[in-house]
Design a protein around this motif. Structure first.
Motif, short mmCIF file in Angstrom:
data_model
loop_
_atom_site.label_atom_id
_atom_site.label_comp_id
_atom_site.label_asym_id
_atom_site.label_seq_id
_atom_site.Cartn_x
_atom_site.Cartn_y
_atom_site.Cartn_z
N ILE A 63 7.94 -3.53 -3.14
CA ILE A 63 7.18 -2.31 -2.98
C ILE A 63 6.02 -2.38 -3.96
CG2 ILE A 63 8.69 -1.04 -4.60
CD1 ILE A 63 7.99 1.51 -2.95
N PHE A 64 4.83 -1.98 -3.49
CA PHE A 64 3.60 -2.16 -4.27
C PHE A 64 3.12 -0.85 -4.86
CE2 PHE A 64 3.66 -6.06 -2.04
CZ PHE A 64 2.70 -6.92 -2.54
N ILE A 65 2.60 -0.92 -6.09
CA ILE A 65 1.73 0.12 -6.65
C ILE A 65 0.33 -0.48 -6.59
CG2 ILE A 65 1.12 1.51 -8.65
CD1 ILE A 65 4.02 1.39 -9.54
N CYS A 66 -0.47 -0.04 -5.63
CA CYS A 66 -1.78 -0.66 -5.38
C CYS A 66 -2.89 0.24 -5.90
CB CYS A 66 -1.98 -0.90 -3.89
SG CYS A 66 -0.93 -2.17 -3.21
N ALA A 67 -3.46 -0.13 -7.02
CA ALA A 67 -4.62 0.59 -7.52
C ALA A 67 -5.89 0.05 -6.89
CB ALA A 67 -4.71 0.48 -9.04
N GLU A 68 -5.82 -1.15 -6.37
CA GLU A 68 -6.98 -1.80 -5.77
C GLU A 68 -7.06 -1.43 -4.30
OE1 GLU A 68 -8.73 -6.33 -5.08
OE2 GLU A 68 -6.97 -5.99 -6.32
N ASP A 69 -8.21 -0.94 -3.88
CA ASP A 69 -8.42 -0.59 -2.48
C ASP A 69 -8.86 -1.83 -1.73
OD1 ASP A 69 -8.85 0.66 -0.10
OD2 ASP A 69 -10.75 1.59 -0.68
N GLY A 70 -7.99 -2.36 -0.91
CA GLY A 70 -8.32 -3.57 -0.18
C GLY A 70 -7.09 -4.40 0.11
N PHE A 71 -6.01 -3.73 0.51
CA PHE A 71 -4.77 -4.44 0.82
C PHE A 71 -4.98 -5.29 2.06
CE2 PHE A 71 -0.24 -4.93 1.76
CZ PHE A 71 0.27 -5.10 0.48
N PRO A 72 -4.52 -6.55 2.06
CA PRO A 72 -4.73 -7.44 3.21
C PRO A 72 -4.21 -6.83 4.51
CG PRO A 72 -3.89 -8.68 1.33
CD PRO A 72 -3.80 -7.24 0.96
N ARG A 73 -5.01 -6.89 5.56
CA ARG A 73 -4.64 -6.29 6.84
C ARG A 73 -3.37 -6.89 7.41
NH1 ARG A 73 -8.37 -3.49 10.02
NH2 ARG A 73 -10.34 -3.01 8.98
N GLU A 74 -3.21 -8.19 7.24
CA GLU A 74 -2.05 -8.85 7.84
C GLU A 74 -0.75 -8.47 7.16
OE1 GLU A 74 -3.71 -11.73 4.73
OE2 GLU A 74 -4.48 -10.31 6.21
N LEU A 75 -0.83 -7.87 5.96
CA LEU A 75 0.36 -7.46 5.23
C LEU A 75 0.62 -5.96 5.31
CD1 LEU A 75 -0.12 -9.52 1.94
CD2 LEU A 75 1.29 -10.13 3.90
N ALA A 76 -0.42 -5.20 5.65
CA ALA A 76 -0.33 -3.74 5.57
C ALA A 76 0.78 -3.16 6.43
CB ALA A 76 -1.67 -3.13 5.96
N ALA A 77 0.97 -3.70 7.64
CA ALA A 77 1.94 -3.12 8.57
C ALA A 77 3.39 -3.40 8.16
CB ALA A 77 1.68 -3.65 9.98
N LYS A 78 3.60 -4.41 7.33
CA LYS A 78 4.98 -4.80 7.01
C LYS A 78 5.30 -4.72 5.52
CE LYS A 78 3.55 -9.67 7.08
NZ LYS A 78 3.78 -11.00 7.70
N THR A 79 4.41 -4.12 4.73
CA THR A 79 4.63 -4.04 3.28
C THR A 79 4.54 -2.58 2.84
OG1 THR A 79 3.56 -6.20 3.01
CG2 THR A 79 3.90 -4.90 1.04
N GLU A 80 5.54 -2.12 2.12
CA GLU A 80 5.59 -0.72 1.71
C GLU A 80 4.89 -0.52 0.37
OE1 GLU A 80 9.69 1.00 3.28
OE2 GLU A 80 9.83 -1.13 2.75
N ARG A 81 4.16 0.62 0.29
CA ARG A 81 3.32 0.86 -0.87
C ARG A 81 3.37 2.35 -1.25
NH1 ARG A 81 0.54 -1.30 3.10
NH2 ARG A 81 -0.96 0.39 3.36
N PHE A 82 3.25 2.60 -2.55
CA PHE A 82 3.04 3.96 -3.03
C PHE A 82 1.61 4.39 -2.69
CE2 PHE A 82 6.60 2.92 -5.90
CZ PHE A 82 7.33 4.11 -5.87
#
Length: 293
Positions: A63-82
């Motif tokens: 599970i990601f804490i993403c402060a950076e705006d720009g999560f890879p598109r290929e990962l977005a649908a299958k990776t959980e994030r705050f």
């Protein structure tokens, strides 16, 4: 005749609490030996778009804490994030939620350290009623910020102990002049955060990995100019050189492919090699037959 002078203690020293003398955790019965398997603490840094996020996404139930705006598109649908943190308190709240709430996540990924550092500085400035981190005076703002990085590390430690979660810290790299105490200064890759925070986090982690594209330099014999050539491969370095910081406690080979399965397999091989070596040493020691020797 010798005269014994009694020790004179100040009232403050006489009233000082004495260290406990009753047996506690630190007894000979509690002494252990061998490798203790604990959740992993990984710091990986490198240039943008090299694949640090993909590396971390390959870990077990991340599970990601993403402060950076720009999560890879290929990962977005299958990776959980705050949700993207808007303050330093948001970062700590996310870690606290993972620590106390029921869930089945196995890895926390901070993506990236250099994007949550401004949240840290904003909190320090708000608390100190300053306009920016430099307003505290020479280096004082970064010293104050380091205290909050220690709170961050302590929160991660509580999470590891409570839920057994691995922690992966992603960061970008920068080229910075190294103040060489043994000779001329030179440039090298370093974490793109303040050196005080970088030092703390590198010390805390079990592995500091430098990720990069595999590149070589060829010299054109006619023009005598150097030309950079890339193999297209993405790799991680696990040991320090003059060009970058790296290191690990897993007995890893110096270079690995930039992939979580390859990294995990190398960790397991390194542990097996250490255990095999320890057994061989014990067997040879037994042949000596002299404990004192």
């Amino acid at each position: 005749m010798a005269i014994t002078i009694p020790e004179i203690q100040s009232p403050q020293r006489r009233n000082r609490p004495q260290a406990p003398t009753t047996p506690g955790r630190m007894t000979l019965a509690s002494v252990t030996r061998g490798v203790a398997e604990r959740p992993k603490r990984i710091l990986i840094y490198g240039p943008e778009k090299v694949g640090k996020t993909s590396f971390a996404a390959g870990s077990l139930r991340p599970i990601f804490i993403c402060a950076e705006d720009g999560f890879p598109r290929e990962l977005a649908a299958k990776t959980e994030r705050f949700p993207e943190p808007q303050s330093w308190g948001d970062v700590l709240s996310a870690i606290a939620s993972l620590t106390v709430d029921a869930h089945d996540f196995k890895t926390l990924v901070i993506d990236t350290l250099d994007w949550i550092e401004p949240l840290n500085h904003a909190w320090v400035c708000e608390r100190g009623n300053k306009d920016d981190i430099e307003s505290f005076g020479f280096g004082k703002g970064y010293v104050a910020a380091l205290d909050d990085w220690r709170v961050f590390v302590a929160a991660l430690e509580r999470l590891r102990k409570a839920k057994g979660m691995d922690v992966i810290l992603n960061a970008h790299s920068q080229i910075k002049t190294w103040k060489n105490p043994e000779g001329p200064d030179y440039e090298r890759f370093s974490l793109k955060i303040h050196e005080k925070a970088a030092g703390l986090l590198k010390e805390w982690c079990d592995a500091v990995l430098f990720a990069r594209y595999e590149e070589f330099v060829n010299k054109d014999e006619q023009t005598k100019r150097n030309r950079g050539v890339s193999s297209g491969a993405r790799i991680v370095h696990t040991t320090r050189t003059a060009a970058y910081d790296a290191g690990n406690r897993y007995n890893l080979p110096p270079v690995l492919p930039l992939s979580w399965p390859d990294f995990l397999a190398a960790v397991e091989r390194g542990g097996q090699e250490v255990a095999t070596l320890r057994t061989a040493i014990d067997e040879k020691l037994a042949l000596i037959g002299d404990e004192a020797l």
